[in-house]
Scaffold this active site. Sequence first.
Site, PDB file in Angstrom:
ATOM      1  NE  ARG A  69      91.799   1.497  52.577  1.00 21.32           N
ATOM      2  CZ  ARG A  69      92.331   2.106  51.594  1.00 21.32           C
ATOM      3  NH1 ARG A  69      91.507   2.701  50.893  1.00 21.32           N
ATOM      4  NH2 ARG A  69      93.496   2.277  51.182  1.00 21.32           N
ATOM      5  N   GLY A  70      85.200  -1.086  50.567  1.00 17.35           N
ATOM      6  CA  GLY A  70      83.804  -1.411  50.979  1.00 17.35           C
ATOM      7  C   GLY A  70      83.109  -0.208  50.877  1.00 17.35           C
ATOM      8  CB  SER A 128      81.015  -2.455  48.413  1.00 17.47           C
ATOM      9  OG  SER A 128      80.379  -2.195  49.729  1.00 17.47           O
ATOM     10  CE1 TYR A 175      99.471  -5.678  53.203  1.00 12.44           C
ATOM     11  CE2 TYR A 175      98.524  -7.769  51.984  1.00 12.44           C
ATOM     12  CZ  TYR A 175      98.813  -6.249  52.219  1.00 12.44           C
ATOM     13  OH  TYR A 175      98.718  -5.346  50.979  1.00 12.44           O
ATOM     14  CG  LEU A 191      84.538  -2.587  45.394  1.00 13.84           C
ATOM     15  CD1 LEU A 191      84.036  -3.988  45.793  1.00 13.84           C
ATOM     16  CD2 LEU A 191      83.619  -1.885  44.501  1.00 13.84           C
TER      17      LEU A 191
END
Length: 334
Positions: A211-212, A215, A56, A209
């Site tokens: 990746r949003g 959400s 990352y 979620l």
Amino acid sequence: MRTRPLGTTGPQVSALGLGCMGMSALYGEADRAESIATIHAALEAGVTLLDTGDFYAMGHNEMLIGEALRAAPAALREHALTSVKFGALRDPDGGWAGYDGRPAAVRNFAAYSLQRLGVDHIDVYRIARLDRNVPIEETVGAIAELVEKGHVRHIGLSEVGADIIRRAAATAPICDLQIEYSLISRGIEDEVLPTTRELGIGITAYGVLSRGLISGHFTADRQLAPTDFRSMSPRFQGENLQHNLSLVEALRKIAEQKGVSVAQIAIAWVLSRGEDIVPLVGARTRERLTEALGALDVTLDDADLAAIEQAVPADAAAGDRYPAAQMAHLGTDR
């Protein structure tokens, strides 16, 4: 905070874990100070599981977590558990060059992760994706050697199918499988989840979620940076996005009836799927963390679950969860 077992061979962990990837890469700019404050807030709230990957932002995320742990009160630091993925190969331009699961590489990756995190052991260690050139028995066997030496506590898997899970479990005790699981990513339910339950392996669910996307905060007119993963994700493109956001609006109606947010009901749904599933929330700010933690107070009865199933049926999402080139490395096809 409630706890859940990470499989039959792993530790007790908080009912929610914190996925830290977005604090360093792939989802737009992140604020370093706010990221560290969010990690501290999570630890203070009783979150124990911190998930990262050595690739990352090429080690940035591990160093960020290491900095946060050093600055945290000793009592909180002692309860923090690190879950680390390794194996993805990067280049100086940020490109991806496959995966390396050779035993020598496993030991090399671990040595660097221990240094960047500033810890004397990694609690759960796993290859991020299967290296198809190396038998899983060799990769897992190398992690098992690290367990014997005290550098790693538990062995995990990531994004592999039922056959690989069985082969890995026959090599050494596996505590959990990290894999995407959400209302709109339910591919594990057919073969993977029955297999992990048969073998006593827990599920660490990422992407709860999506990746949003589910959400309740993502809008169709949102502009994404070219470096944002979602700018290439099929589910965020054109008609796919419009369709998927219509699912969110159907879910929003149920959430509003219960007096909770869309994100909270989506996380609560994953929590409801079994005590062997630990959702990872990718909160990058304290505000989003607080919202996610609120899911722990949401109880879904049979009527709620039926309404959610009707609003967002299995296979309702439009588009794959990864671009085609990356789908080939996944253990499930949805």
